[in-house]
Design an enzyme around this catalytic site. Sequence first.
Site, PDB file in Angstrom:
ATOM      1  N   CYS A 195       4.394-125.159 -26.303  1.00  0.00           N
ATOM      2  CA  CYS A 195       3.932-126.365 -25.625  1.00  0.00           C
ATOM      3  C   CYS A 195       4.975-126.865 -24.616  1.00  0.00           C
ATOM      4  O   CYS A 195       6.125-126.435 -24.628  1.00  0.00           O
ATOM      5  CB  CYS A 195       3.612-127.457 -26.642  1.00  0.00           C
ATOM      6  N   CYS A 243      -0.862-128.429 -35.192  1.00  0.00           N
ATOM      7  CA  CYS A 243      -0.320-129.586 -35.908  1.00  0.00           C
ATOM      8  C   CYS A 243      -0.737-130.919 -35.302  1.00  0.00           C
ATOM      9  O   CYS A 243      -0.186-131.951 -35.653  1.00  0.00           O
ATOM     10  CB  CYS A 243       1.200-129.485 -35.946  1.00  0.00           C
ATOM     11  N   CYS A 268       0.925-123.045 -27.293  1.00  0.00           N
ATOM     12  CA  CYS A 268       2.264-122.638 -27.703  1.00  0.00           C
ATOM     13  C   CYS A 268       2.822-121.556 -26.784  1.00  0.00           C
ATOM     14  O   CYS A 268       2.123-120.584 -26.499  1.00  0.00           O
ATOM     15  CB  CYS A 268       2.213-122.125 -29.135  1.00  0.00           C
ATOM     16  N   CYS A 282       9.863-129.066 -30.967  1.00  0.00           N
ATOM     17  CA  CYS A 282       8.681-128.452 -31.566  1.00  0.00           C
ATOM     18  C   CYS A 282       8.154-129.351 -32.678  1.00  0.00           C
ATOM     19  O   CYS A 282       8.742-129.440 -33.754  1.00  0.00           O
ATOM     20  CB  CYS A 282       9.021-127.066 -32.109  1.00  0.00           C
ATOM     21  N   CYS A 309      -1.590-125.692 -30.353  1.00  0.00           N
ATOM     22  CA  CYS A 309      -0.779-126.249 -31.434  1.00  0.00           C
ATOM     23  C   CYS A 309      -1.684-126.676 -32.595  1.00  0.00           C
ATOM     24  O   CYS A 309      -2.588-127.477 -32.411  1.00  0.00           O
ATOM     25  CB  CYS A 309       0.007-127.450 -30.901  1.00  0.00           C
TER      26      CYS A 309
END
Length: 119
Positions: free
Chosen positions: A79, A60, A77, A88, A58
């Site tokens: 996740c 982010c 991902c 998400c 991920c």
Amino acid sequence: MTENKTTQASDKSLEILRNFAQGYAKRTGTYFCADPGVTAVVVEGLAKHRDDLGAPLCPCRHYEDKEAEVKSTFWNCPCVPMQERHECHCMLFLTEDNPFAGKSQEISFDQIREETSKF
């Protein structure tokens, strides 16, 4: 001499992750963010992590140790929160009732490159 490290993913990884994201959205009945820039940046980040770490971690989240996180697989991902609850954090896979959800489950390779070249 300084190392010039690219921030873009390889074409191969980007295409693999683009195809994965489109297929996963369709299989799960989720949609990409209404802002295609969000989708593009997330897919690019997943592909870049695949290039650099060997897995689509991920993009982010902040990690103290990305290699350890890849091995744990929790944030790879899709996740665990996405798999279990359709949550998400990256806003890549959104349920229909999410106010940020668009109507698309597709994004082109060129659109990703165009959106991410702005950074």
